[in-house]
Design a protein around this motif. Structure first.
Motif, mmCIF file in Angstrom:
data_model
loop_
_atom_site.group_PDB
_atom_site.id
_atom_site.type_symbol
_atom_site.label_atom_id
_atom_site.label_comp_id
_atom_site.label_asym_id
_atom_site.label_seq_id
_atom_site.Cartn_x
_atom_site.Cartn_y
_atom_site.Cartn_z
ATOM 1 N N UNK A 3 45.347 37.147 29.843
ATOM 2 C CA UNK A 3 44.171 37.657 30.549
ATOM 3 C C UNK A 3 44.071 37.009 31.918
ATOM 4 N N UNK A 4 43.521 37.740 32.866
ATOM 5 C CA UNK A 4 43.280 37.237 34.215
ATOM 6 C C UNK A 4 41.873 37.642 34.618
ATOM 7 N N UNK A 5 41.341 36.954 35.615
ATOM 8 C CA UNK A 5 39.997 37.318 36.073
ATOM 9 C C UNK A 5 40.034 37.749 37.529
ATOM 10 N N UNK A 6 39.097 38.588 37.854
ATOM 11 C CA UNK A 6 38.885 39.054 39.225
ATOM 12 C C UNK A 6 37.386 39.122 39.450
ATOM 13 N N UNK A 7 36.951 38.997 40.690
ATOM 14 C CA UNK A 7 35.522 39.104 40.966
ATOM 15 C C UNK A 7 34.977 40.497 40.633
ATOM 16 N N UNK A 8 33.763 40.534 40.134
ATOM 17 C CA UNK A 8 33.053 41.801 39.972
ATOM 18 C C UNK A 8 32.540 42.181 41.350
ATOM 19 N N UNK A 9 33.035 43.283 41.872
ATOM 20 C CA UNK A 9 32.600 43.788 43.166
ATOM 21 C C UNK A 9 32.806 45.301 43.174
ATOM 22 N N UNK A 10 32.661 45.927 44.318
ATOM 23 C CA UNK A 10 32.794 47.382 44.396
ATOM 24 C C UNK A 10 34.165 47.845 43.905
ATOM 25 N N UNK A 11 35.213 47.050 44.154
ATOM 26 C CA UNK A 11 36.564 47.463 43.752
ATOM 27 C C UNK A 11 36.789 47.370 42.244
ATOM 28 N N UNK A 12 35.992 46.591 41.531
ATOM 29 C CA UNK A 12 36.156 46.455 40.086
ATOM 30 C C UNK A 12 34.989 47.072 39.309
ATOM 31 N N UNK A 13 34.056 47.695 40.028
ATOM 32 C CA UNK A 13 32.881 48.286 39.374
ATOM 33 C C UNK A 13 33.272 49.260 38.276
ATOM 34 N N UNK A 14 34.211 50.158 38.541
ATOM 35 C CA UNK A 14 34.571 51.174 37.547
ATOM 36 C C UNK A 14 35.094 50.535 36.262
#
Length: 188
Positions: A3-14
Motif C-alpha cells: 500500500x502507498x499513500x497520497x494526499x487527498x486533493x482534487x486529483x484523488x477525489x474520485x
C-alpha cells in the motif's frame, strides 16, 4: 499486497468518493465531515460538503491505495481550525494540553481490507504530509486496545498502540479507553 499513500486533493477525489460509496458513505453517511465545524449541522449534504472542502484545500488526509490503484483507506488530519470537533471535548477541556498545530481525527479502512496495515500506512502518510507542510505539534485521541476486544468500526480514531509505535506519547486519559497522544513532527 503493498500500500502507498497520497494526499487527498482534487486529483484523488474520485478515488476517495469511490471508497466512500463502496462503503455506504462510511459510519452512516459521515463522508468524514463529522470533525469539521459544519459536521453537526442538520440537513447537511455530507458528500457535497466534503467535496467542497477537498477541492478548496480545506480538508487534509492521507489516502491509502493498493497495488491496483484503488483507495482502501485514509487518515484524516488538519489544523485545529479545520477540525474543531473532537472526541471527549468536555474531558479534554478540563485540563487542555497546549494547542496543537495539527490534529489527527479519523481513520477508515475498507471492511474487506482490515488487518493489513492500511491504518499504519495512512498515519505514516499523514505524518509525512505534516512534515512537508512545516511540521509541528500533532495530537490525536485514539483508544487503548491492549487487554480488550474492540470492534474495528469503533476504532475510527485508531489505537494508542499504533500511535506509540510511530513515536507518540500519552498525554492524558480523557475517556474509559481514550487518551490524548502527542508528538512533534520535524519539518521536511
Amino acid at each position: 499486497m503493498s500500500y502507498t499513500s497520497r494526499p487527498l486533493d482534487a486529483s484523488t477525489w474520485d478515488a476517495f468518493a469511490e471508497l466512500m460509496e463502496r462503503n455506504n458513505g462510511v459510519f452512516g453517511g459521515c463522508w468524514c465531515i463529522g470533525f469539521h465545524p459544519e459536521g453537526g449541522q442538520r440537513g447537511l449534504d455530507h458528500r457535497a460538503a466534503k467535496e467542497d472542502r477537498v477541492r478548496t484545500g480545506r480538508a487534509h488526509a492521507a489516502l491509502v491505495f493498493d497495488d491496483d490503484g484503488e483507495a482502501q483507506g485514509w487518515c484524516q488530519y488538519g489544523s485545529p481550525a479545520e477540525l474543531t470537533r473532537i472526541k471527549h471535548r468536555v474531558q479534554y477541556a478540563k485540563d487542555a494540553p497546549p494547542v496543537p498545530d495539527w490534529r489527527i481525527t479519523c481513520f477508515y479502512v475498507d471492511t474487506k481490507h482490515r488487518g493489513q496495515g492500511i491504518a499504519r500506512v495512512g498515519l505514516e502518510g499523514a505524518l509525512d504530509q505534516i512534515a512537508r507542510a512545516g511540521g509541528g505539534l500533532v495530537e490525536a485521541i485514539p483508544e487503548v486496545t491492549t487487554g480488550r476486544t474492540a470492534h474495528g468500526r469503533f476504532l475510527y480514531s485508531a489505537t494508542v498502540e499504533l500511535f506509540e509505535q510511530l513515536g507518540f506519547s500519552r498525554v492524558r486519559q480523557v475517556g474509559k479507553h481514550a487518551w490524548i497522544v502527542g508528538r512533534t513532527v520535524d519539518p521536511a
